[in-house]
Design an enzyme around this catalytic site. Structure first.
Site, short mmCIF file in Angstrom:
data_model
loop_
_atom_site.label_atom_id
_atom_site.label_comp_id
_atom_site.label_asym_id
_atom_site.label_seq_id
_atom_site.Cartn_x
_atom_site.Cartn_y
_atom_site.Cartn_z
N GLU A 55 0.85 -1.18 0.00
CA GLU A 55 0.00 0.00 0.00
C GLU A 55 0.89 1.24 0.00
O GLU A 55 1.94 1.25 0.62
CB GLU A 55 -0.91 0.03 1.23
CG GLU A 55 -1.95 -1.07 1.23
CD GLU A 55 -3.00 -0.92 2.32
OE1 GLU A 55 -3.06 0.13 3.00
OE2 GLU A 55 -3.79 -1.87 2.49
N HIS A 83 -4.49 6.47 0.37
CA HIS A 83 -3.71 5.23 0.37
C HIS A 83 -4.29 4.28 -0.66
O HIS A 83 -5.34 4.55 -1.24
CB HIS A 83 -3.63 4.60 1.77
CG HIS A 83 -4.88 3.96 2.26
ND1 HIS A 83 -5.94 4.68 2.77
CD2 HIS A 83 -5.23 2.66 2.35
CE1 HIS A 83 -6.89 3.84 3.15
NE2 HIS A 83 -6.49 2.62 2.91
N HIS A 85 -5.30 0.21 -1.96
CA HIS A 85 -5.65 -1.17 -1.66
C HIS A 85 -5.29 -1.96 -2.92
O HIS A 85 -6.12 -2.09 -3.82
CB HIS A 85 -7.14 -1.32 -1.36
CG HIS A 85 -7.55 -0.83 -0.02
ND1 HIS A 85 -8.86 -0.82 0.38
CD2 HIS A 85 -6.85 -0.35 1.03
CE1 HIS A 85 -8.95 -0.34 1.61
NE2 HIS A 85 -7.73 -0.03 2.01
N ASP A 104 -8.83 0.61 8.66
CA ASP A 104 -8.87 2.03 8.27
C ASP A 104 -9.77 2.81 9.23
O ASP A 104 -9.41 3.91 9.67
CB ASP A 104 -9.37 2.21 6.83
CG ASP A 104 -8.42 1.64 5.79
OD1 ASP A 104 -7.21 1.53 6.07
OD2 ASP A 104 -8.90 1.33 4.68
#
Length: 139
Positions: free
Chosen positions: A23, A83, A85, A96
């Protein structure tokens, strides 16, 4: 709603592809509106220092403070965070949500499989909170 310039979106996507299988993460700067439309002007990449970067992200606190200083020097506000995935859905995970700490800020998530960009605002009431999906407008 969050307005995301095409150039910033493309930079984040490229970082996500280059960072795969880990990530990637960073901070979004621009004009922040708690109850309305936030406009991203720039993105500030950060190193993912999580112990398990394939399934988690964490911005080093010192790096985060340095980014916040740069934002302030440029006259920008913290719009939110981003971010990726790499193998998951473009929505916040339970982790998260557990780590979200910035009420009313946007959390942009890039999924590579399936490819999608989504954004959520963290709505907190005391110690509890939840993500609410927000519309992403690419400008």
């Amino acid at each position: 709603m969050i307005v995301l310039p095409t150039a910033v979106r493309e930079t984040i996507l490229e970082r996500a592809r280059e960072g795969d299988p880990d990530e990637i993460c960073g901070v979004l700067g621009g004009e922040y509106e708690p109850d309305g439309e936030s406009r991203v002007r720039s993105q500030y990449p950060a190193e993912n220092v999580a112990a398990t970067p394939r399934t988690r992200y964490e911005i080093d606190p010192e790096d985060q403070l340095a980014i916040f200083d740069r934002l302030e020097d440029r006259g920008e506000e913290i719009v939110g965070f981003y971010h990726s995935h790499p193998r998951g859905p473009p929505r916040p995970s339970a982790t998260d949500a557990a780590q979200a700490a910035w009420p009313d800020r946007s959390y942009v998530i890039v999924s590579l499989e399936p490819f999608e960009v989504g954004s959520w605002r963290w709505q907190a009431d005391g110690t509890d909170g939840e993500f609410e999906r927000e519309r992403v407008v690419v400008d």
